[in-house]
Every structure is written in C-alpha cells, then in structure tokens.
Design a protein around this motif. Sequence first.
Motif, PDB file in Angstrom:
ATOM      1  N   ALA A 106       0.851  -1.195   0.000  1.00  0.00           N
ATOM      2  CA  ALA A 106       0.000   0.000   0.000  1.00  0.00           C
ATOM      3  C   ALA A 106       0.888   1.247   0.000  1.00  0.00           C
ATOM      4  O   ALA A 106       2.060   1.192  -0.360  1.00  0.00           O
ATOM      5  CB  ALA A 106      -0.933  -0.018   1.210  1.00  0.00           C
ATOM      6  N   ALA A 107       0.325   2.364   0.403  1.00  0.00           N
ATOM      7  CA  ALA A 107       1.075   3.618   0.440  1.00  0.00           C
ATOM      8  C   ALA A 107       0.475   4.535   1.498  1.00  0.00           C
ATOM      9  O   ALA A 107      -0.688   4.394   1.879  1.00  0.00           O
ATOM     10  CB  ALA A 107       1.026   4.316  -0.923  1.00  0.00           C
ATOM     11  N   VAL A 108       1.282   5.456   1.981  1.00  0.00           N
ATOM     12  CA  VAL A 108       0.765   6.530   2.835  1.00  0.00           C
ATOM     13  C   VAL A 108       0.073   7.526   1.917  1.00  0.00           C
ATOM     14  O   VAL A 108       0.693   8.077   1.007  1.00  0.00           O
ATOM     15  CB  VAL A 108       1.892   7.207   3.627  1.00  0.00           C
ATOM     16  CG1 VAL A 108       1.370   8.441   4.367  1.00  0.00           C
ATOM     17  CG2 VAL A 108       2.511   6.223   4.615  1.00  0.00           C
ATOM     18  N   THR A 109      -1.212   7.736   2.140  1.00  0.00           N
ATOM     19  CA  THR A 109      -1.990   8.560   1.215  1.00  0.00           C
ATOM     20  C   THR A 109      -2.394   9.923   1.773  1.00  0.00           C
ATOM     21  O   THR A 109      -2.984  10.722   1.052  1.00  0.00           O
ATOM     22  CB  THR A 109      -3.254   7.812   0.760  1.00  0.00           C
ATOM     23  OG1 THR A 109      -4.030   7.447   1.913  1.00  0.00           O
ATOM     24  CG2 THR A 109      -2.898   6.553  -0.018  1.00  0.00           C
ATOM     25  N   TYR A 110      -2.080  10.189   3.037  1.00  0.00           N
ATOM     26  CA  TYR A 110      -2.371  11.512   3.608  1.00  0.00           C
ATOM     27  C   TYR A 110      -1.628  11.653   4.929  1.00  0.00           C
ATOM     28  O   TYR A 110      -1.042  10.691   5.445  1.00  0.00           O
ATOM     29  CB  TYR A 110      -3.871  11.725   3.823  1.00  0.00           C
ATOM     30  CG  TYR A 110      -4.490  10.833   4.881  1.00  0.00           C
ATOM     31  CD1 TYR A 110      -4.653  11.258   6.193  1.00  0.00           C
ATOM     32  CD2 TYR A 110      -4.915   9.544   4.566  1.00  0.00           C
ATOM     33  CE1 TYR A 110      -5.217  10.439   7.162  1.00  0.00           C
ATOM     34  CE2 TYR A 110      -5.479   8.714   5.513  1.00  0.00           C
ATOM     35  CZ  TYR A 110      -5.621   9.168   6.815  1.00  0.00           C
ATOM     36  OH  TYR A 110      -6.173   8.344   7.769  1.00  0.00           O
ATOM     37  N   VAL A 111      -1.644  12.857   5.479  1.00  0.00           N
ATOM     38  CA  VAL A 111      -0.999  13.154   6.760  1.00  0.00           C
ATOM     39  C   VAL A 111      -1.998  13.887   7.645  1.00  0.00           C
ATOM     40  O   VAL A 111      -2.773  14.726   7.167  1.00  0.00           O
ATOM     41  CB  VAL A 111       0.255  14.033   6.560  1.00  0.00           C
ATOM     42  CG1 VAL A 111       0.861  14.430   7.902  1.00  0.00           C
ATOM     43  CG2 VAL A 111       1.288  13.315   5.700  1.00  0.00           C
ATOM     44  N   LYS A 112      -1.964  13.561   8.936  1.00  0.00           N
ATOM     45  CA  LYS A 112      -2.810  14.275   9.896  1.00  0.00           C
ATOM     46  C   LYS A 112      -2.007  14.549  11.164  1.00  0.00           C
ATOM     47  O   LYS A 112      -1.476  13.626  11.769  1.00  0.00           O
ATOM     48  CB  LYS A 112      -4.049  13.452  10.248  1.00  0.00           C
ATOM     49  CG  LYS A 112      -4.914  14.129  11.317  1.00  0.00           C
ATOM     50  CD  LYS A 112      -6.120  13.278  11.697  1.00  0.00           C
ATOM     51  CE  LYS A 112      -6.852  13.891  12.885  1.00  0.00           C
ATOM     52  NZ  LYS A 112      -8.052  13.122  13.268  1.00  0.00           N
ATOM     53  N   PRO A 113      -1.902  15.808  11.582  1.00  0.00           N
ATOM     54  CA  PRO A 113      -1.263  16.097  12.866  1.00  0.00           C
ATOM     55  C   PRO A 113      -2.091  15.524  14.020  1.00  0.00           C
ATOM     56  O   PRO A 113      -3.301  15.334  13.909  1.00  0.00           O
ATOM     57  CB  PRO A 113      -1.229  17.628  12.913  1.00  0.00           C
ATOM     58  CG  PRO A 113      -1.350  18.056  11.481  1.00  0.00           C
ATOM     59  CD  PRO A 113      -2.244  17.032  10.846  1.00  0.00           C
ATOM     60  N   HIS A 114      -1.417  15.299  15.140  1.00  0.00           N
ATOM     61  CA  HIS A 114      -2.067  14.714  16.311  1.00  0.00           C
ATOM     62  C   HIS A 114      -2.025  15.676  17.497  1.00  0.00           C
ATOM     63  O   HIS A 114      -1.071  16.427  17.682  1.00  0.00           O
ATOM     64  CB  HIS A 114      -1.354  13.415  16.703  1.00  0.00           C
ATOM     65  CG  HIS A 114      -1.705  12.916  18.071  1.00  0.00           C
ATOM     66  ND1 HIS A 114      -2.854  12.218  18.337  1.00  0.00           N
ATOM     67  CD2 HIS A 114      -1.056  13.026  19.263  1.00  0.00           C
ATOM     68  CE1 HIS A 114      -2.905  11.900  19.623  1.00  0.00           C
ATOM     69  NE2 HIS A 114      -1.828  12.386  20.204  1.00  0.00           N
ATOM     70  N   GLY A 115      -3.053  15.596  18.320  1.00  0.00           N
ATOM     71  CA  GLY A 115      -3.043  16.195  19.651  1.00  0.00           C
ATOM     72  C   GLY A 115      -2.673  17.659  19.709  1.00  0.00           C
ATOM     73  O   GLY A 115      -3.275  18.518  19.052  1.00  0.00           O
ATOM     74  N   ALA A 116      -1.655  17.970  20.524  1.00  0.00           N
ATOM     75  CA  ALA A 116      -1.242  19.360  20.726  1.00  0.00           C
ATOM     76  C   ALA A 116      -0.767  19.996  19.427  1.00  0.00           C
ATOM     77  O   ALA A 116      -0.988  21.189  19.193  1.00  0.00           O
ATOM     78  CB  ALA A 116      -0.136  19.432  21.779  1.00  0.00           C
ATOM     79  N   LEU A 117      -0.135  19.202  18.569  1.00  0.00           N
ATOM     80  CA  LEU A 117       0.311  19.744  17.280  1.00  0.00           C
ATOM     81  C   LEU A 117      -0.890  20.103  16.409  1.00  0.00           C
ATOM     82  O   LEU A 117      -0.894  21.154  15.755  1.00  0.00           O
ATOM     83  CB  LEU A 117       1.210  18.737  16.569  1.00  0.00           C
ATOM     84  CG  LEU A 117       1.767  19.170  15.211  1.00  0.00           C
ATOM     85  CD1 LEU A 117       2.594  20.441  15.338  1.00  0.00           C
ATOM     86  CD2 LEU A 117       2.587  18.050  14.581  1.00  0.00           C
TER      87      LEU A 117
END
Length: 254
Positions: A106-117
Amino acid sequence: MTGIVIDLNADLGEGFGRWTLTDDEALLSLVTSANVACGFHAGDPATMRRVCDIAAERGVRIGAQVSYRDLAGFGRRAMDVPADELADEITYQIGSLQVFARAAGAAVTYVKPHGALYNRVVADPEQAAAVAAGVRLAAPGLPVLCLPGSAIHVQAARVGLPTVDEAFADRAYTTTGTLVPRSKPGAVITDPLQVARRAVTLARERRVTTVNGEFVAVRARSLCLHGDTPGAVEMAKQVRAALEAAGVRVEAFA
C-alpha cells in the motif's frame, strides 16, 4: 442514497511495546482511513507494520499521524519546537510509515497532525508552515487532513499540498468552529448515540451543535473518531450504521 459521501477516520496504532490502547483489528473493519501513530506520541515499528498490513488487506487508506516528540504525554502537551526541527521530525515520521505501508503493498496517502500539534497548527502560521514543509519534503502533493480555515489549511495550500476538511463527531465545538480544549469539561463526547446523531448532522447538514447549544457551520469530507475513547468500537459501529441509514455513502477520500 443522498449523493453525500463521507470518509470515516480513526487514530490507530496507539500502543507501544507491551502497552496497547486502540482496538486496531476491530476498528479497521469499520473505518475507511487509518491515522497511524508514527512513534512520536505512540506507536512502535511492530505496531506500525501490523496496522499497515491489516489496513492494506481490508482496503483502508493509510495516513501518517504526526506529532510532537512526546511519548510521556501522548502528544497532548503544548511544546515549542523550532520550525526547522519540527519540519524534519514531520518528514522523519512520514518516512518511517511509508516503509511499512510499501511493505504491505500500500502507500501513505495523507498526513494528519495529532493532539497538541493539531491544535497548535489551527492558529499558529509558523508551526503550520513547518508541518507543511515537512510533509512536502516527504512526499510532494500528499494531502493534509485538517480543520477547514485553519493555519495549516492555508500553509499547506501555499506549498502546493492538497487539504481535506475534517470534523469531529466525538468532540465538542466552540461557536467559532474550533474544538473545545480537552482540559474543559465535556470536551470529549462518549455517548455512542449522541456521537452517531452528530455524525449524521455533520455529513448531511454541514453543521454541528456547539457547547452553547447553537449551530455552527462545519464543512467536512472526513469525520474523525478517536480510537482511544472508551467504547470506541461500539461508537464506530453506531456511527457507520447511522450514516448508512441516513443515505450517506462511507468512502475514503484518498
């Protein structure tokens, strides 16, 4: 069917070593996108690989959930990280997950920041620009999942990164359309029926009830459920069932 399409994402892989938090196996049968912890707030190589393997097998899209370097605080403590250092750390986290995603076919298809970031880049242009720079270095054109109208939404667009609007069915909202801080009472909604109703309203009406009982407009292509919330699996079941019963097609955006 109404013609409305919504993605359902959840934070997964949030364990470390012998410690586990999220029921990844069950949630990967319910969501369409998986925000996989990349080792900075939670997650380790074995967990990352396992989640990628299951996600790929079930056709769930894989996203890198990037964070401040804060294992002890689960990425939910406010931190001040120099912009160049933060950009490199974002690139590093995405790159580590890309290896396991590729190994799973598969592939990494998006990015999401977490928590405090995530909360910081809603209003901080400098930190938002650092995140966008880190994403772009890892993979130009990789979408960023974020709150509409946020600083990261603007900074991502400036460097040519697509953005995907996100809303939260299990979090309380302020009248300005931002999330109520977790330090405030009622910030996290844990009643599955209430969360399911909110999910349908967000998808069909593009609005949500605030802590003051008013409606605020919220546009979203993806709805988030937190995998670490008690009863997260049952909540996800009820949310998905309610969306489908309301004629909403649950489908990944990526």
